[in-house]
Design an enzyme around this catalytic site. Structure first.
Site, PDB file in Angstrom:
ATOM      1  CD  GLU A   1      -1.736  -2.436   1.287  1.00 16.54           C
ATOM      2  OE1 GLU A   1      -0.638  -2.680   1.830  1.00 16.54           O
ATOM      3  OE2 GLU A   1      -2.517  -3.331   0.932  1.00 16.54           O
ATOM      4  CG  HIS A  17     -11.828  -8.294   5.007  1.00 18.91           C
ATOM      5  ND1 HIS A  17     -11.215  -9.171   5.886  1.00 18.91           N
ATOM      6  CD2 HIS A  17     -11.145  -8.405   3.845  1.00 18.91           C
ATOM      7  CE1 HIS A  17     -10.219  -9.783   5.270  1.00 18.91           C
ATOM      8  NE2 HIS A  17     -10.157  -9.340   4.028  1.00 18.91           N
TER       9      HIS A  17
END
Lengths: 325, 360
Positions: free
Chosen positions: A60, A129
């Site tokens: 990321e 998530h």
């Protein structure tokens, strides 16, 4: 107009921007061949090629750092972080770099990156998530924070984000990616930042929410109407910049406010709204401002439905607020 | 301490003529002297309280100026905060730097950053920050953008030995390898990351060899040798510009001074080590070569130093005479257009100033 789901609208927004402007490109994990794990970038690789649709290595900080470099050079990168829960390796790039480039350079280096990321619970995603951590980004000067709740807004706000001059965190409520459909304007129809959307007009209580909480709040408001409680539902749409005028006007009318978000309560965005009302609408208030939020626990797996604000909790809070005082 | 396993023994300095003419070498040497003179003066200024902080680059001049002179004007530099020599070699006026050190109204950055954290778009010298290594991935992104635009531009990231442990070093090198980015990774291994010696930073024999894992060359160069550095960066630039991808260069240097004016290196390293490296002072080495080549003598060298010190004094004097930043600029450049909230905060701030509640 075309009937689309929210995730399809995101896809059409990307496609539109990429067709109109050769400087727009997308990068992220699995965005190319796979079309994104939620299919938000489906078809883009085929239409625009590898130079504009970059399947990146799994990093990321690499994605956001690379996007920043592209933006400094003058391109308009749209980076996808697969889940907001996985953004933290890039936090340094976002908070220390992206948000501060314009300021720290005295205006020499604007840095316009759009970071798209699905956020929020309700998909049985457990700790990693599901989280709704928009407050981190709202707290960082230099970032705009946008959360659509309808397909039309998803496309229109995304187009505004891509053609903005500042960094934008574009958080997508994945729980309603496919469950919400709506008419979406064709072409480059943009929805401006800083304007809340009046979802439902009412007179007794103002209910402020965004993202995946909008359908929940709307359902609660409809149910309460049968009890004779008239709720005004406002979708904030952009947390930064915030449409304070719409918020204050609504509470000046109703005198009562409920704030709903999935995120944990303590230091959540609802606290900012409550403070805003205390500072600027104090003499209009007839009842305490109430927050309906996730709890101050990590996001649970098995008990997800009890963690997230639902129609019953929202209805209860609105009913209580309507009767208070 | 000076004999860690991976360090190349300093070779005999590359003679002038290898890529740099005598005139170019003399010009580079002038910049090296100017950088050293700036450092020496600024350390004093910080102790006198005339500037708030300083990050010296002494000992690293050959690496910085040798590298910068191998770049083209259109190339983009992504510096860390210790790149004085690079900035000067790119043509950034000394006066602009002194405005930044003081943080006054003449500072292009509007007094927003600590000393040494500067950037000048005009010179394609991107604005530095304090976090370590973040510029490395950014340099890769800019390189990919330049390639997309078909511009003949190479980007170069400057960083130190400590940065090779950072997330962005590994992410940046990995991305650059995968996309064959036209980027140069220029590591100045100055042996110390504040108090951590190079051999405790990584167990790798060299820093350069880390490039092997990312699929492109890594080279070790004597960073006290202006010509060796210039040649290594020229080669890396040629590779990048011709589509052969990135290169990692490890320039072995030594930080003569503290990490910054906030630490005392005697707490963590031996004077004998410093003395050892000072024998390879890059300025001394360049001077000897220039004298040997007949383009410099002691008298001209003395004059050159005097001119550098005078230039520093003029820049300082000009910066100290310049007015402070305007308070209202606090709110500028957060966004392209201020949000309503910022407009409101600024109005409140102006009111407090007008009422004398706060004073500029």
């Amino acid at each position: 107009m075309t009937e689309l789901t929210l995730v399809q609208a995101v896809n059409r927004g990307l496609q539109q921007a990429m067709r109109d402007d050769g400087d727009v490109l997308v990068l992220g994990e699995d965005v190319g061949l796979n079309g994104g794990v939620f299919r938000a970038t489906e078809g883009l690789l085929k239409e625009f090629g590898e130079e504009r649709v970059l399947d990146t290595p799994l990093s990321e900080t690499g994605i956001i750092g690379t996007a920043i470099g592209m933006a400094l050079y003058g391109l308009k990168p749209v980076a996808e972080i697969q889940f907001l829960d996985f953004i933290y390796p890039a936090f340094d790039q976002i908070v220390s770099e992206l948000a501060k480039f314009r300021y720290r350079s005295g205006g020499q280096y604007p840095c316009h990156v759009v970071i798209r990321s699905p956020y929020g619970g309700g998909i049985k995603g457990g700790l990693y998530h599901s989280q709704s951590t928009e407050a981190y980004f709202c707290h960082t000067a230099g970032l705009k924070v946008v959360i659509p709740s309808t397909p039309a807004d998803a496309k229109g706000l995304l187009l505004t984000a891509i053609h903005d001059e500042d960094p934008v965190m574009f958080l997508e409520p994945k729980r309603i990616y496919r469950s919400v459909t709506g008419e979406v304007p064709d072409g480059d129809e943009r929805v401006p930042f800083g304007r809340a959307r009046l979802v439902r007009e009412g007179t007794d209580v103002s209910v402020f929410a965004y993202g995946a909480m909008i359908p929940v709040v709307t359902e609660a408001a409809n149910a309460l109407a049968a009890e004779g409680i008239s709720s005004e539902v406002i979708d904030l749409r952009t947390l930064v910049p915030l449409d304070e005028a719409a918020i204050l006007a609504s509470v000046e009318k109703t005198g009562r406010a409920v704030v709903v978000h999935e995120a944990a309560r303590f230091c959540g965005f609802g606290g900012e709204l409550a403070a805003l009302l205390a500072e600027k609408a104090f003499f209009s208030l007839k009842a305490p401002v109430t927050r309906v939020t996730g709890y101050d626990t990590p996001f649970p797996y098995a008990l997800e439905n009890l963690y997230l604000p639902n129609v019953e909790r929202v209805s209860h809070a609105v009913r209580t607020t309507a009767r208070a005082g | 301490m000076t004999q860690d396993p991976g360090r190349a023994a300093p070779a005999a300095a590359t003679p002038p003529g290898e890529g740099l003419s005598n005139e170019e070498t003399l010009a580079a040497y002038r910049v090296m002297v100017l950088a050293r003179a700036t450092d020496e003066r600024c350390l004093t200024l910080q102790r006198q309280g005339r500037i708030g902080f300083y990050v010296p680059a002494s000992g690293q001049e050959a690496a910085q100026i040798g590298a910068a002179r191998a770049l083209h004007a259109e190339d983009w530099v992504f510096p860390a905060y210790r790149e004085l020599g690079v900035a000067l070699a790119r043509g950034v006026p000394l006066e602009a730097l002194f405005h930044q050190f003081i943080g006054n109204s003449g500072d292009v950055l509007k007094g927003r950053q600590m000393p040494n954290h500067y950037g000048y778009r005009e010179f394609r010298f991107v604005v530095a920050s304090s976090p370590i290594g973040t510029q490395i991935t950014q340099a890769v992104g800019a390189a990919l953008a330049a390639r997309r635009r078909k511009d003949p531009v190479v980007t170069i990231a400057f960083f130190g030995d400590g940065a090779t442990s950072s997330n962005d070093f590994h992410a940046g090198l990995n991305f650059a390898g995968v996309y064959r980015a036209p980027t140069i990774f220029f590591c100045q291994n100055n042996q110390w990351a504040i108090s951590l010696p190079r051999e405790k930073q990584t167990h790798s024999a060299t820093l350069a060899e880390k490039a092997n894992a990312y699929g492109f060359p890594g080279v070790v160069v004597d960073g006290t040798d202006l010509f060796a550095v210039h040649r290594a960066v020229s080669d890396a630039r040629r590779r990048a510009a011709s589509g052969q991808g990135p290169t990692l260069i490890e320039a072995q240097v030594y930080r003569f001074g503290p990490h910054s004016t906030s630490d005392d290196p005697r707490r963590y390293r031996a004077d004998t080590e410093v003395a050892h490296w000072k024998e390879m002072d890059p300025i001394k080495r360049a001077k000897e070569l220039l004298i040997g080549a007949g383009v410099l003598d002691e008298a001209r060298d003395t004059a050159l130093w005097e001119e550098a010190r005078a230039q520093v004094s003029r820049a300082l004097e000009s910066a100290e005479k310049t007015s402070p930043v305007e308070p209202g600029t606090l709110f500028d450049d957060v966004f392209a257009e201020p949000t309503p909230r910022l407009v409101e905060e600024r109005a409140e701030f102006d009111r407090l100033l007008a009422e004398g509640v706060i004073k500029p």
